[in-house]
Design an enzyme around this catalytic site. Structure first.
Site, PDB file in Angstrom:
ATOM      1  N   ALA A 126       0.866  -1.174   0.000  1.00 32.47           N
ATOM      2  CA  ALA A 126       0.000   0.000   0.000  1.00 32.47           C
ATOM      3  C   ALA A 126       0.905   1.226   0.000  1.00 32.47           C
ATOM      4  CB  ALA A 126      -0.883  -0.004   1.244  1.00 32.47           C
ATOM      5  N   LYS A 127       0.291   2.388  -0.180  1.00 30.85           N
ATOM      6  CA  LYS A 127       1.091   3.623  -0.289  1.00 30.85           C
ATOM      7  C   LYS A 127       2.022   3.822   0.899  1.00 30.85           C
ATOM      8  CE  LYS A 127      -1.483   6.419  -3.488  1.00 30.85           C
ATOM      9  NZ  LYS A 127      -2.912   6.716  -3.444  1.00 30.85           N
ATOM     10  N   ARG A 128       1.513   3.465   2.095  1.00 31.25           N
ATOM     11  CA  ARG A 128       2.323   3.723   3.290  1.00 31.25           C
ATOM     12  C   ARG A 128       3.632   2.923   3.291  1.00 31.25           C
ATOM     13  NH1 ARG A 128      -1.736   0.458   4.723  1.00 31.25           N
ATOM     14  NH2 ARG A 128      -1.259  -1.520   5.764  1.00 31.25           N
ATOM     15  N   HIS A 129       3.725   1.906   2.434  1.00 28.76           N
ATOM     16  CA  HIS A 129       4.946   1.106   2.377  1.00 28.76           C
ATOM     17  C   HIS A 129       5.977   1.680   1.404  1.00 28.76           C
ATOM     18  CE1 HIS A 129       1.836  -2.059   3.536  1.00 28.76           C
ATOM     19  NE2 HIS A 129       2.564  -1.858   4.602  1.00 28.76           N
ATOM     20  N   GLY A 130       5.661   2.817   0.795  1.00 26.40           N
ATOM     21  CA  GLY A 130       6.578   3.411  -0.186  1.00 26.40           C
ATOM     22  C   GLY A 130       5.937   3.327  -1.561  1.00 26.40           C
TER      23      GLY A 130
END
Ligand code: GLU
Length: 331
Positions: free
Chosen positions: A262-266
């Site tokens: 997901a976005k929060r992982h980069g």
């Protein structure tokens, strides 16, 4: 055990089936590379089919972007939206799905259901593992006997979802090329599953089963978030008299917390890596390392992997976006 397509001397036909609901990232790219390798390593035919029936989530730019990213990675195909948009874009094929929905209705195998908004919202998308899988309790079975066949509206104006009436007892079993024998109980694990909301039957489940059949697909290689749902796909194939293709469910790429990317992982979008100046051989190299077919940092093109592709030497655990990969791509 159900009988699956045995290729024998028949050519393999595989497909890449992107849903244009967002940008391609390292996770999708790995599944597509594997589908490409599996077909190309046996001189098979590969098609690309755009699965754009997931309306609220479809992004207008995403179909073209997906094809651009696939090409940039060095993947090719024999037919797809670029060669015949009327055939390989699902939203152009609604009338075809409608005919099959009608067949199922005529056989009394499908019924309209108005239970819970949540369930209705979920039917047009491919179900994914993180979703709660609800087994339908059959409340609407036999509840409605008439509806407007053009709009699918019930006399009270409600829009139902079409559900398959699953009367089989016992266990469904198929062999997946990676996961081996996969079993589920028809009633306890599958139940009356949703096919589509569209009056023409244009939802993921019905549409992709119909298309795999009409397009002569013999092998379905895709992410293992669809493994459990495969039992319902096979039920549908059997109801429509279609053969069952070979299934190959590959583990997803996950973040270190074990969650889907997901976005929060980069930002792992292929377009972003490309913009940052990374090259296709660098990206393909990492995808191959995740499979156990390359050293970390080795630079390769898809063709270089044809000789290394081997599901027997394939890392069967989920591929992880480790700090080493994040550092490599400066995520
Ligand atoms: N379009 C589906 C997805 O992106 C893939 C479905 C399939 O391969 O059968 O989730």
């Amino acid at each position: 055990m159900i009988k699956q397509v045995q290729n024998g001397n028949q050519p393999i036909v595989g497909r890449l089936a992107p849903s244009p609901t967002g940008a391609l990232h390292l996770g999708n790219a790995r599944s597509f590379l594997l589908a490409w390798l599996s077909v190309r390593s046996r001189n098979g035919r590969l098609i690309v089919r755009m699965e754009d029936l997931d309306h609220p989530k479809v992004k207008p730019w995403a179909a073209t972007a997906a094809l651009d990213d696939l090409r940039w990675l060095g993947l090719d195909w024999d037919a797809g939206p670029d060669t015949d948009a009327s055939k390989y874009i699902q939203s152009n094929r609604r009338a075809i799905y409608g005919k099959y929905l009608e067949q199922l209705l005529d056989k009394g195998l499908v019924y309209p259901c108005v239970c819970s908004r949540n369930e209705i919202e979920n039917v047009q998308s491919a179900p994914h593992r993180e979703d709660q899988r609800l087994i339908y309790n059959g409340t609407c079975r036999g509840r409605f006997s008439n509806w407007d066949s053009a709009t699918a509206m019930l006399p009270d104006g409600r829009l139902p979802v079409w559900r398959f009436k699953l009367e089989k007892q016992g266990r469904s079993c198929f062999v997946d090329a990676i996961r081996g024998e996969c079993e589920a109980d028809y009633q306890a694990d599958i139940g009356d599953f949703a096919l589509a909301r569209d009056p023409l039957g244009a939802g993921y489940t019905l549409a992709h089963v119909v298309d795999d059949y009409l397009m002569g697909v013999t092998e379905v290689l895709r992410g293992d978030d669809l493994l459990e749902a495969t039992h319902s796909h096979i039920v549908l194939q059997q109801a429509l008299g279609f053969p069952t293709p070979q299934y190959v469910h590959v583990p997803l790429v996950v973040a270190e917390d074990g969650r889907r990317l997901a976005k929060r992982h980069g930002d792992t979008r292929i377009a972003m890596l490309r913009e940052k100046g990374f090259t296709p051989p660098q990206v393909i190299g990492i995808l191959a390392w995740w499979c156990g077919w390359a050293e970390f940092g080795e630079e390769l093109m898809p063709e270089d992997l044809l000789a290394r592709f081997d599901l027997a030497i394939f890392i069967r655990e989920q591929a992880v976006l480790t700090p080493q990969v994040k550092e490599y791509f400066k995520l």
